[in-house]
Design an enzyme around this catalytic site. Structure first.
Site, PDB file in Angstrom:
ATOM      1  N   HIS A 138     -40.064  36.288   1.429  1.00  0.00           N
ATOM      2  CA  HIS A 138     -39.382  35.074   0.963  1.00  0.00           C
ATOM      3  C   HIS A 138     -40.397  33.966   0.671  1.00  0.00           C
ATOM      4  O   HIS A 138     -41.532  34.008   1.140  1.00  0.00           O
ATOM      5  CB  HIS A 138     -38.382  34.575   2.013  1.00  0.00           C
ATOM      6  N   LYS A 175     -38.698  28.794   3.668  1.00  0.00           N
ATOM      7  CA  LYS A 175     -37.617  29.386   4.462  1.00  0.00           C
ATOM      8  C   LYS A 175     -37.829  29.086   5.945  1.00  0.00           C
ATOM      9  O   LYS A 175     -38.925  29.217   6.463  1.00  0.00           O
ATOM     10  CB  LYS A 175     -37.576  30.902   4.222  1.00  0.00           C
TER      11      LYS A 175
HETATM   12  P1  NAP Z   1     -32.875  24.005   0.872  1.00  0.00           P
HETATM   13  O1  NAP Z   1     -33.289  23.913  -0.541  1.00  0.00           O
HETATM   14  O2  NAP Z   1     -33.797  23.536   1.944  1.00  0.00           O
HETATM   15  O3  NAP Z   1     -31.473  23.279   1.029  1.00  0.00           O
HETATM   16  C1  NAP Z   1     -30.895  22.949   2.257  1.00  0.00           C
HETATM   17  C2  NAP Z   1     -30.070  21.725   2.060  1.00  0.00           C
HETATM   18  O4  NAP Z   1     -29.432  21.379   3.298  1.00  0.00           O
HETATM   19  C3  NAP Z   1     -30.933  20.499   1.643  1.00  0.00           C
HETATM   20  O5  NAP Z   1     -30.277  19.793   0.629  1.00  0.00           O
HETATM   21  C4  NAP Z   1     -30.999  19.699   2.941  1.00  0.00           C
HETATM   22  O6  NAP Z   1     -31.157  18.304   2.690  1.00  0.00           O
HETATM   23  C5  NAP Z   1     -29.634  19.979   3.517  1.00  0.00           C
HETATM   24  N1  NAP Z   1     -29.557  19.654   4.940  1.00  0.00           N
HETATM   25  C6  NAP Z   1     -30.528  19.764   5.877  1.00  0.00           C
HETATM   26  N2  NAP Z   1     -30.091  19.292   7.060  1.00  0.00           N
HETATM   27  C7  NAP Z   1     -28.813  18.861   6.829  1.00  0.00           C
HETATM   28  C8  NAP Z   1     -27.846  18.238   7.643  1.00  0.00           C
HETATM   29  N3  NAP Z   1     -28.092  17.942   8.929  1.00  0.00           N
HETATM   30  N4  NAP Z   1     -26.636  17.935   7.090  1.00  0.00           N
HETATM   31  C9  NAP Z   1     -26.355  18.203   5.792  1.00  0.00           C
HETATM   32  N5  NAP Z   1     -27.266  18.776   4.958  1.00  0.00           N
HETATM   33  C10 NAP Z   1     -28.470  19.096   5.491  1.00  0.00           C
HETATM   34  O7  NAP Z   1     -32.550  25.541   1.250  1.00  0.00           O
HETATM   35  P2  NAP Z   1     -31.909  26.659   0.310  1.00  0.00           P
HETATM   36  O8  NAP Z   1     -32.984  27.541  -0.211  1.00  0.00           O
HETATM   37  O9  NAP Z   1     -30.937  26.037  -0.609  1.00  0.00           O
HETATM   38  O10 NAP Z   1     -31.127  27.507   1.409  1.00  0.00           O
HETATM   39  C11 NAP Z   1     -30.041  26.960   2.126  1.00  0.00           C
HETATM   40  C12 NAP Z   1     -29.552  28.013   3.108  1.00  0.00           C
HETATM   41  O11 NAP Z   1     -29.052  29.157   2.362  1.00  0.00           O
HETATM   42  C13 NAP Z   1     -30.662  28.567   4.018  1.00  0.00           C
HETATM   43  O12 NAP Z   1     -30.104  28.861   5.280  1.00  0.00           O
HETATM   44  C14 NAP Z   1     -31.077  29.849   3.316  1.00  0.00           C
HETATM   45  O13 NAP Z   1     -31.655  30.795   4.199  1.00  0.00           O
HETATM   46  C15 NAP Z   1     -29.745  30.314   2.794  1.00  0.00           C
HETATM   47  N6  NAP Z   1     -29.801  31.230   1.655  1.00  0.00           N
HETATM   48  C16 NAP Z   1     -28.784  32.100   1.576  1.00  0.00           C
HETATM   49  C17 NAP Z   1     -28.686  32.964   0.521  1.00  0.00           C
HETATM   50  C18 NAP Z   1     -27.521  33.901   0.459  1.00  0.00           C
HETATM   51  O14 NAP Z   1     -27.426  34.678  -0.492  1.00  0.00           O
HETATM   52  N7  NAP Z   1     -26.629  33.852   1.443  1.00  0.00           N
HETATM   53  C19 NAP Z   1     -29.661  32.945  -0.489  1.00  0.00           C
HETATM   54  C20 NAP Z   1     -30.700  32.008  -0.411  1.00  0.00           C
HETATM   55  C21 NAP Z   1     -30.753  31.142   0.668  1.00  0.00           C
HETATM   56  P3  NAP Z   1     -32.672  17.678   2.718  1.00  0.00           P
HETATM   57  O15 NAP Z   1     -33.355  18.281   1.552  1.00  0.00           O
HETATM   58  O16 NAP Z   1     -32.445  16.201   2.605  1.00  0.00           O
HETATM   59  O17 NAP Z   1     -33.259  18.074   4.027  1.00  0.00           O
END
Ligand code: NAP
Length: 267
Positions: free
Chosen positions: A156, A160
């Site tokens: 990844h 992550k």
């Molecule tokens: P990301 O770009 O870091 O996005 C996470 C978001 O959550 C950011 O906007 C962050 O805001 C926000 N956040 C953090 N703390 C928070 C809080 N206390 N309250 C509300 N929002 C908050 O990560 P991503 O790549 O989009 O991934 C998000 C999640 O999905 C991860 O757990 C990842 O492992 C998972 N994922 C899942 C799949 C799937 O197919 N299921 C695929 C890819 C990723 P800030 O930027 O302001 O901190």
């Protein structure tokens, strides 16, 4: 199909922004609000990158959000710490969660299953929304009946937070349900550098690679006398996850129970 009213938590994230795009361009989906820990009391169109998305209020707090808007589904794409709070709060407001956030513990999943049973509400937790990744897990489970020496290598991007990935854990669980138990490697094997053999799951090993440039990739290696088999899946962008998010939102509206893993809702 009836209109589905959706709240997205984590709209500025890499997955969340793709989900905003999906919901706002799907005819029978309506984005009714977003939850963002950095903003409150503004409209989504006030945030950079979302100027074209009109009439969607932003709430800092999920509880305040669900008190003020009528929603059917919460899509959570945040972090495991806050994702569990979002999911339980949604269920307490009879809003069905579709959770892509990874890193939930076994206890979290058991707790969610218990709440869904008690409230007779649908909830889908999907460590991987990519259809190809679901097939990679299913094919690995099939192969594990014939090969019980297995190494899972997940790769990844370096932003992550959790390791191993939710997909790797789910793959290991699916393999474990059919694999004859075995402690792999030499019985006297010693790590000269800690962690060299990866994480041990029921005697097989999981290795987590983190590098800039990667998105989400996994290969499962099977070994036996004189042969190896490799099953690999690659997601090259986050749009690859969105067809799975759409199916999960549509399905959760028809279900009254807890589901862990998209493979359990695909034919
Ligand atoms: P990301 O770009 O870091 O996005 C996470 C978001 O959550 C950011 O906007 C962050 O805001 C926000 N956040 C953090 N703390 C928070 C809080 N206390 N309250 C509300 N929002 C908050 O990560 P991503 O790549 O989009 O991934 C998000 C999640 O999905 C991860 O757990 C990842 O492992 C998972 N994922 C899942 C799949 C799937 O197919 N299921 C695929 C890819 C990723 P800030 O930027 O302001 O901190």
């Amino acid at each position: 199909m009836n209109n589905i009213r959706i709240v997205i938590a984590g709209p500025r994230g890499r997955m969340g922004s793709e989900a905003v795009n999906l919901v706002s361009t799907t005819e029978h989906f309506t984005l009714v609000a977003v939850v963002d820990h950095k903003y409150d009391g503004i409209m989504l169109s006030d945030i950079d990158g979302f100027q074209s998305i009109h009439s969607v209020p932003v709430y800092r707090d999920i509880e305040n959000c669900l008190k003020n808007v009528d929603a059917d589904v919460l899509i959570d794409l945040t972090t495991p710490e806050v994702g569990m709070h979002h999911t339980t709060t949604a269920l307490s407001y009879n809003v069905r969660p579709v959770v892509g956030t990874t890193g939930f513990t076994k206890n979290d999943l058991e707790e969610l299953e218990r709440i869904c049973k008690e409230k007779e509400l649908g909830c889908i937790i999907a460590p991987n929304f990519a259809i190809g990744a679901i097939l990679m897990m299913k094919f690995s489970q099939m192969a594990a009946k014939y090969f019980n020496d297995i190494e899972i290598i997940e790769l990844h991007h370096d932003k992550k937070l959790d390791a191993p990935s939710g997909t790797a854990v789910k793959t290991a669980e699916m393999i474990s349900s059919v694999r004859e138990k075995k402690q792999q490697g030499h019985p006297n094997e010693k790590e000269t550098i800690n962690g060299a053999r990866g994480a041990d799951y029921d005697g097989m090993h999981i290795h987590s690679v983190r590098l800039p440039g990667l998105i989400a990739h996994q290969q499962v290696l099977f070994g036996a006398d004189g042969q190896t088999l490799t099953i690999r899946h690659d997601s090259y962008n986050r749009a690859s996850f969105m067809s799975g998010v759409k199916v999960a939102v549509e399905t959760v509206m028809k279900q009254n129970h807890f589901v862990y893993g998209l493979e359990n809702i695909l034919d």
